[in-house]
Design a protein around this motif. Structure first.
Motif, mmCIF file in Angstrom:
data_model
loop_
_atom_site.group_PDB
_atom_site.id
_atom_site.type_symbol
_atom_site.label_atom_id
_atom_site.label_comp_id
_atom_site.label_asym_id
_atom_site.label_seq_id
_atom_site.Cartn_x
_atom_site.Cartn_y
_atom_site.Cartn_z
ATOM 1 N N VAL A 269 0.501 -1.122 -0.206
ATOM 2 C CA VAL A 269 -0.257 0.271 0.116
ATOM 3 C C VAL A 269 0.939 1.456 -0.062
ATOM 4 O O VAL A 269 0.273 2.052 -0.825
ATOM 5 N N THR A 270 2.360 0.828 0.759
ATOM 6 C CA THR A 270 2.866 2.714 0.883
ATOM 7 C C THR A 270 3.812 2.641 -0.730
ATOM 8 O O THR A 270 3.219 3.367 -1.056
ATOM 9 N N ARG A 271 4.057 1.274 -1.278
ATOM 10 C CA ARG A 271 4.329 2.316 -2.668
ATOM 11 C C ARG A 271 3.656 2.382 -3.148
ATOM 12 O O ARG A 271 4.010 3.015 -4.325
ATOM 13 N N SER A 272 2.416 1.973 -3.416
ATOM 14 C CA SER A 272 1.511 2.173 -4.653
ATOM 15 C C SER A 272 0.983 3.975 -3.906
ATOM 16 O O SER A 272 0.816 4.686 -5.272
ATOM 17 N N PHE A 273 1.018 4.047 -2.567
ATOM 18 C CA PHE A 273 0.838 5.443 -2.448
ATOM 19 C C PHE A 273 2.012 6.246 -3.137
ATOM 20 O O PHE A 273 1.894 7.099 -3.913
ATOM 21 N N ASN A 274 3.162 5.716 -2.892
ATOM 22 C CA ASN A 274 4.500 6.730 -3.614
ATOM 23 C C ASN A 274 4.392 7.030 -4.941
ATOM 24 O O ASN A 274 4.549 7.591 -5.773
ATOM 25 N N THR A 275 3.884 5.462 -5.607
ATOM 26 C CA THR A 275 3.714 5.772 -7.066
ATOM 27 C C THR A 275 2.657 6.965 -7.236
ATOM 28 O O THR A 275 3.069 7.932 -8.646
ATOM 29 N N MET A 276 1.357 6.552 -6.543
ATOM 30 C CA MET A 276 1.055 7.696 -7.167
ATOM 31 C C MET A 276 0.554 8.859 -6.837
ATOM 32 O O MET A 276 0.963 9.925 -8.079
ATOM 33 N N ARG A 277 1.599 10.030 -6.013
ATOM 34 C CA ARG A 277 2.555 10.243 -5.290
ATOM 35 C C ARG A 277 2.825 11.544 -6.649
ATOM 36 O O ARG A 277 2.563 12.586 -6.725
ATOM 37 N N ARG A 278 4.163 10.259 -6.912
ATOM 38 C CA ARG A 278 5.225 10.865 -8.142
ATOM 39 C C ARG A 278 3.599 11.226 -9.641
ATOM 40 O O ARG A 278 4.363 11.726 -9.992
ATOM 41 N N ARG A 279 2.947 9.902 -9.757
ATOM 42 C CA ARG A 279 2.527 10.909 -11.058
ATOM 43 C C ARG A 279 1.453 12.012 -10.680
ATOM 44 O O ARG A 279 0.967 12.680 -11.858
ATOM 45 N N LEU A 280 1.012 12.120 -9.665
ATOM 46 C CA LEU A 280 0.140 13.222 -8.809
ATOM 47 C C LEU A 280 1.235 13.827 -9.547
ATOM 48 O O LEU A 280 0.944 15.048 -10.436
ATOM 49 N N GLN A 281 2.258 14.484 -9.156
ATOM 50 C CA GLN A 281 3.786 15.316 -8.984
ATOM 51 C C GLN A 281 3.748 15.604 -10.417
ATOM 52 O O GLN A 281 3.669 16.584 -11.147
ATOM 53 N N SER A 282 4.005 14.653 -11.118
ATOM 54 C CA SER A 282 4.220 14.700 -12.799
ATOM 55 C C SER A 282 2.931 14.904 -13.810
ATOM 56 O O SER A 282 3.115 15.815 -14.779
ATOM 57 N N TYR A 283 1.673 14.761 -13.333
ATOM 58 C CA TYR A 283 0.442 15.837 -13.458
ATOM 59 C C TYR A 283 -0.091 16.719 -13.602
ATOM 60 O O TYR A 283 0.297 17.870 -14.632
ATOM 61 N N ILE A 284 1.052 17.390 -12.654
ATOM 62 C CA ILE A 284 0.736 18.377 -12.576
ATOM 63 C C ILE A 284 1.209 19.582 -12.890
ATOM 64 O O ILE A 284 1.813 20.496 -13.038
ATOM 65 N N SER A 285 2.698 18.893 -12.867
ATOM 66 C CA SER A 285 3.270 19.255 -13.514
ATOM 67 C C SER A 285 3.961 19.683 -15.086
ATOM 68 O O SER A 285 3.627 21.203 -15.629
ATOM 69 N N ASP A 286 3.433 19.151 -16.198
ATOM 70 C CA ASP A 286 2.727 18.914 -17.078
ATOM 71 C C ASP A 286 1.942 19.608 -17.264
ATOM 72 O O ASP A 286 1.528 20.908 -17.820
ATOM 73 N N ARG A 287 0.535 19.264 -16.122
ATOM 74 C CA ARG A 287 -0.062 21.039 -17.195
ATOM 75 C C ARG A 287 0.043 21.994 -16.525
ATOM 76 O O ARG A 287 -0.799 23.005 -17.344
ATOM 77 N N GLU A 288 0.863 22.166 -16.193
ATOM 78 C CA GLU A 288 1.672 23.582 -15.580
ATOM 79 C C GLU A 288 2.221 23.958 -16.564
ATOM 80 O O GLU A 288 2.111 25.784 -17.550
#
Length: 488
Positions: A269-288
């Motif tokens: 679960v922790t590994r999945s959360f870290n993966t989700m966080r990295r994807r959100l960071q990438s998504y927000i960065s790409d959106r900006e």
């Protein structure tokens, strides 16, 4: 009424159940351990009591057989020799029975009737009648040594010489029950036999759970429960960290990823959360980057169009084109502002909502007239300060702009924070309430005011905090906006 009563009982039951995983696991473990111990103790006690009863019956059967042999021996003696034999037995001492010949049956205070007592008395009577015949006149009972009476004079036990009776009838310090058997051997002649129940079967009452069994259960729970609590706490600690990280959801690169520790499931679960966080960071960065690129790409043609518009000699046409270009530029800026206002970069921290609202009220005060009033008090709320300020500011600004006044009421409940904002404006047609949160949607009467983004931004911010924004028309006129923010 019955349904309500059962529902209240269920809610009362669940109110006693801990809400945390640690508390629930410990409670279930304690109940399971207690249930297992109760079942095993009940089985052990049943077996123990059965063994006790079996041993007691076997002991009293032996006593009854010895008593019947003694009766047969005395019956075989001539009557004039019986007292001589009795004197010899008393002089020797240490015999299993105290035996005497009495002229009557002696009445004594018996022990209270219990199931065990009735069981062994039936066994004694059965053995005696089997060995001596069914026609004999016999009386069997159990008495306490203090209530024992001996000889025709009904003397107590302590009144006799120790060599006569004490060695046979006492088992100090236990003082077990004494089985007294009186059999009529001749007219006005009763053979009296008294024998103490030998250890360990010295009780005719139902025994409770032995103290060592209770001590064993207490010691076992006292040792296992703290160890189990420590183990479960160690396993749930990563879950608590994961819950805090999920609630705050830090998306800045400076925050390190969660440490993957604990059981295999928690690590996954922790590994999945870290993966989700990295994807959100990438998504927000790409959106900006996408919005910056769109803004940059639109500015260049807008600038070129503005330069070409200046070359148009037709004044009315030039003004219309400049108005269109200005509206296009404002739309681009508002789209970028909307993206920034609903962003989730900001970390959560305690926010003084009441102070924030009262500060907004003072900002709208002019000439002694208060256009914004705030009622109620609340504790600090853990959220994203700038986002919450933007959300509340949009609600208050809309109420003042379209409803002339904003009446704010705060309700601080244990599990949530509710903020009501009411105005005195014309309200919104019921068929358009569902569309009021749509971007760029404006009522016909207010086409020239705003760009239709404020309420949508406010609802997105509320939803990012796990809450909700609801709008309804007031009966007396105006809008009633309800902002609900849960306290996680």
């Amino acid at each position: 009424m019955a349904l309500n009563s059962s529902g209240d009982q269920r809610s009362l039951f669940w109110s006693w159940v801990p809400s945390s995983l640690l508390g629930r696991v410990l409670l279930l473990t304690l109940l399971a351990m207690a249930g297992a111990q109760v079942i095993s103790s009940a089985a052990w006690v049943a077996t123990y009591r059965a063994q006790q009863e079996e041993g007691l019956v076997a002991t009293t059967r032996n006593l009854a057989q010895s008593a019947s042999a003694t009766v047969q021996f005395f019956n075989s003696l001539p009557q004039e020799y019986r007292h001589i034999v009795l004197d010899q037995l008393r002089d020797m001492g240490g015999t299993r029975f105290f035996v005497s010949l009495n002229s009557k049956r002696i009445d004594m205070t018996p022990l209270p009737d219990t199931a065990r007592k009735q069981l062994v008395m039936e066994e004694v009577r059965s053995v005696l009648r089997q060995r001596l015949g069914n026609r004999i006149n016999l009386h069997v009972d159990f008495v306490h040594p203090d209530n024992l009476r001996i000889l025709n004079t009904e003397l107590p036990l302590d009144a006799l010489p120790r060599s006569w009776a004490h060695y046979a009838l006492t088992l100090e310090p236990l003082n077990p029950p004494v089985m007294v058997t009186q059999i009529e051997v001749d007219q006005d002649e009763w053979l009296y036999l008294a024998a103490a129940l030998p250890a360990p079967f010295v009780s005719l009452e139902e025994e409770g759970i032995p103290g060592q069994q209770i001590l064993f259960v207490v010691v076992m729970i006292g040792i296992l429960f703290p160890v189990l609590a420590w183990l479960i706490r160690q396993q749930t600690r990563p879950l608590r960290k994961l819950a805090r990280a999920t609630r705050d959801l830090p998306l800045d690169d400076a925050t390190p990823p969660l440490k993957e520790q604990g059981s295999a499931e928690i690590v996954a679960v922790t590994r999945s959360f870290n993966t989700m966080r990295r994807r959100l960071q990438s998504y927000i960065s790409d959106r900006e980057q996408l919005f910056r690129a769109i803004s940059h790409d639109l500015k260049t043609p807008i600038t070129r169009l503005r330069l070409r518009v200046d070359l148009i000699e037709d004044e009315p046409m030039r003004q219309r084109l400049e108005a269109d270009l200005q509206e296009l530029e404002v739309l681009v800026k508002n789209a970028l502002q909307s993206m920034k206002d609903t962003d989730i970069h900001e970390n959560a921290e305690p926010v003084d909502i009441e102070r924030m609202l009262r500060g907004m009220g003072e900002a709208y005060q002019s000439g002694g007239a208060r256009r914004v009033t705030v009622q109620g008090h609340c504790r600090r709320y853990r959220g994203k300060p700038l986002a919450l300020k933007r959300c509340l500011g949009n609600l208050v600004d809309n109420a003042v702009k379209y409803g002339h006044v904003a009446r704010v009421r705060i309700e601080d409940e244990p599990g949530r924070l509710v903020i009501h904002v009411e105005d005195e404006g014309p309200g919104v047609p019921e068929n358009q309430l569902a569309r009021i949160f749509e971007p760029y949607y404006r009522l016909q009467a207010s086409q020239r005011q705003g760009h239709g983004l404020g309420l949508g931004i406010a609802r997105n911010i509320a939803q990012n905090h796990g809450g909700e924004l609801v709008i309804a028309n007031r009966t007396e006129g105006g809008l009633h906006v309800t902002l609900t923010l849960p306290r996680h």
